[in-house]
Motif scaffolding. Structure first.
Motif, short mmCIF file in Angstrom:
data_model
loop_
_atom_site.label_atom_id
_atom_site.label_comp_id
_atom_site.label_asym_id
_atom_site.label_seq_id
_atom_site.Cartn_x
_atom_site.Cartn_y
_atom_site.Cartn_z
N UNK A 128 0.84 -1.21 0.00
CA UNK A 128 0.00 0.00 0.00
C UNK A 128 0.87 1.25 0.00
N UNK A 129 1.91 1.23 0.83
CA UNK A 129 2.81 2.39 0.91
C UNK A 129 3.45 2.66 -0.44
N UNK A 130 3.88 1.59 -1.11
CA UNK A 130 4.48 1.74 -2.44
C UNK A 130 3.52 2.40 -3.41
N UNK A 131 2.26 2.00 -3.34
CA UNK A 131 1.26 2.61 -4.25
C UNK A 131 1.06 4.08 -3.92
N UNK A 132 1.05 4.39 -2.62
CA UNK A 132 0.89 5.80 -2.24
C UNK A 132 2.05 6.64 -2.73
N UNK A 133 3.27 6.08 -2.60
CA UNK A 133 4.45 6.81 -3.08
C UNK A 133 4.32 7.09 -4.58
N UNK A 134 3.96 6.06 -5.31
CA UNK A 134 3.79 6.22 -6.76
C UNK A 134 2.77 7.31 -7.10
N UNK A 135 1.63 7.25 -6.45
CA UNK A 135 0.58 8.22 -6.75
C UNK A 135 1.01 9.64 -6.40
N UNK A 136 1.61 9.77 -5.22
CA UNK A 136 1.95 11.12 -4.79
C UNK A 136 3.05 11.74 -5.67
N UNK A 137 4.06 10.93 -6.00
CA UNK A 137 5.13 11.46 -6.86
C UNK A 137 4.55 11.85 -8.21
N UNK A 138 3.69 11.00 -8.74
CA UNK A 138 3.10 11.27 -10.05
C UNK A 138 2.30 12.58 -10.00
#
Length: 439
Positions: A128-138
DNA sequence: TCTGGGGTCCTAGGACCC
DNA sequence: TCTGGGGTCCTAGGACCC
């Protein structure tokens, strides 16, 4: 079988996809889906490829002139590298990542990669954290990234690579969430070349021994690997099996060596011609030296002929000398650099590249005075002020505004690099800022 | 005609020193 | 016949990374 998570660290490696290409696309959404490459200095070779170009089979480092036909055929867009833009995008990217961990649990590893340590946030689900990082950076920078998690840096890198290669995983791979059996299975799916620290040469040697996958390598006895390949390989294997050997460096260590060099736009033949780029590079190197608060105890100069033309006589001298007193003074360093240039220069060669090196770097504050020939203190102070003015002028008005001797003023047409396809500095130059119309 | 730039670590051999 | 041991500096080269 070895337990891959004998220790419980939870390390993430976040890496931007085709970073330079993605940075160019941020301000050119029309380039989404368009095959894109970014070229090295002098528009020499390909240093970044969009996924469309990778799919065409273009290798990293391909000379641009060799693929111009292919580029026409597939309408590949080429950009000269714009490090001012990439550096600024990188800073924003790293700042977003910094929101997920305390400052000393982020290690900025390169312009487009960062390690994050989640060991002290055991409550988080890493996928989940990985997905959040991806979304936020994007969302905040426009960059597409992948995230890998593992109990060591090498496994986190491995997981990141796996996430990039398996689109079905949604850009995130968490090795810490897998069972031992699943983990060995994943290691077995990727070639040994994909392991951090295994390059082209070593992977050939390994394959000759039947070690084909990352899983095969993880099963090699580290002690025997050390006898055969050395301590670096031993550590790689231990990291692959879950034992941390690569230190955490939340603070970048000061550089031990500073190099400044460039290929020329065209060949140079005389010592007078070569003195121009040597002065220019020495000014850049000394500026970097002062930026990190160091003084150099050793200085080197090197020249190169074109190694891709075997019909040309080849000569690639490099010579260095210890300085009588360590210094960060551009004028002093330049004088020595020109002396070295004269000592290595030989008539009759077609020189295509020159550079300078500063070694034996030490903090400027603990600099030892020399018994002989030391400048009186008030003169040192005046020089220091002069260097400060020089660095500020070059930062404010652009490199080459002010220099020592002719480092910033003379004709640069013979050797200054080609940058035919340079994009604007959207984020760092007011003249290049994009306008958004509201109508 | 045109083939990047900037780093790191490790190894090995020779000169030289005590 | 027997031919130290340990240290530094320097150079060069090999391997890797991004």
């Amino acid at each position: 079988m070895t337990n891959l998570t004998g220790n419980s660290r939870r390390i993430a490696l976040v890496d931007a996809n085709s970073f330079y290409c993605s940075a160019e696309r941020i301000f050119r959404p029309d380039l989404e889906g368009v095959p894109l490459v970014v070229l090295s200095n002098n528009d020499g070779c390909v240093v970044a490829r969009s996924s469309e170009v990778k799919a065409l089979g273009v290798a990293m480092g391909t000379p641009w002139f060799q693929m111009k036909d292919l580029a026409r055929q597939h309408r590949i867009q080429a950009f000269s590298s714009n490090y001012t833009l990439y550096g600024d995008i990188s800073r924003r990217f790293m700042a977003v990542l910094g929101r997920f961990v305390p400052p000393d649990e982020q290690e900025v590893y390169s312009i487009d990669e960062s390690f994050l340590d989640f060991t002290h946030q055991p409550q988080l689900d890493l996928t989940d954290t990985g997905r959040m990082i991806r979304d936020q950076v994007r969302q905040w920078t426009g960059l597409p990234v992948c995230v890998g998690f593992g109990p060591t840096k090498t496994l986190a890198k491995f997981a990141n690579n796996a996430a990039k290669k398996q689109p079905a995983w949604g850009g995130v791979c968490d090795l810490t969430a897998l069972t031992d059996r699943e983990r060995w299975e994943v290691l077995g799916q990727f070639p040994v070349r994909d392991v951090w620290g295994i390059g082209g040469r070593l992977s050939v040697q390994l394959r000759e021994l039947g070690i084909n996958t990352a899983g095969d390598l993880a099963r090699v006895d580290p002690k025997r690997a050390r006898e055969r390949w050395g301590v670096v390989m031993e550590r790689t294997i231990q990291e692959l099996t879950g034992t941390s050997c690569v230190a955490w460096e939340n603070q970048p260590p000061p550089k031990q060596q500073i190099i400044a060099s460039r290929s020329f736009a065209g060949p140079l033949y005389t010592v007078e011609q070569l003195a121009e780029p040597i002065r220019f590079h020495m000014a850049r190197a000394a500026e970097k030296l002062r930026q990190q608060g160091s003084a150099a105890g050793r200085l080197g100069v090197f020249l190169e002929t074109n190694r891709f033309r075997p019909q040309d006589p080849q000569y690639h001298p490099t010579r260095s000398l210890p300085l009588p007193q360590s210094t960060d003074d551009t004028a002093v360093l330049t004088t020595w650099a020109i002396a070295l240039l004269r000592s290595v220069f030989r008539e009759g060669y077609r020189y295509v590249k020159a550079g300078v090196m500063l070694d034996d770097l030490r903090p400027r504050s603990v600099q030892q005075g020399s018994l002989f020939g030391a400048a009186p203190p008030e003169q040192d102070l005046r020089r220091e002020t002069l260097m400060g003015v020089l660095d500020r002028a070059n930062t404010k008005w652009g490199r080459g505004t002010m220099g020592v001797g002719s480092a910033g003023v003379k004709d640069q047409s013979g050797w200054m690099m080609n940058r035919e396809n340079l994009s604007p500095c959207y984020t760092t130059s007011w003249a290049d800022v994009r306008a958004v119309r509201a109508d």
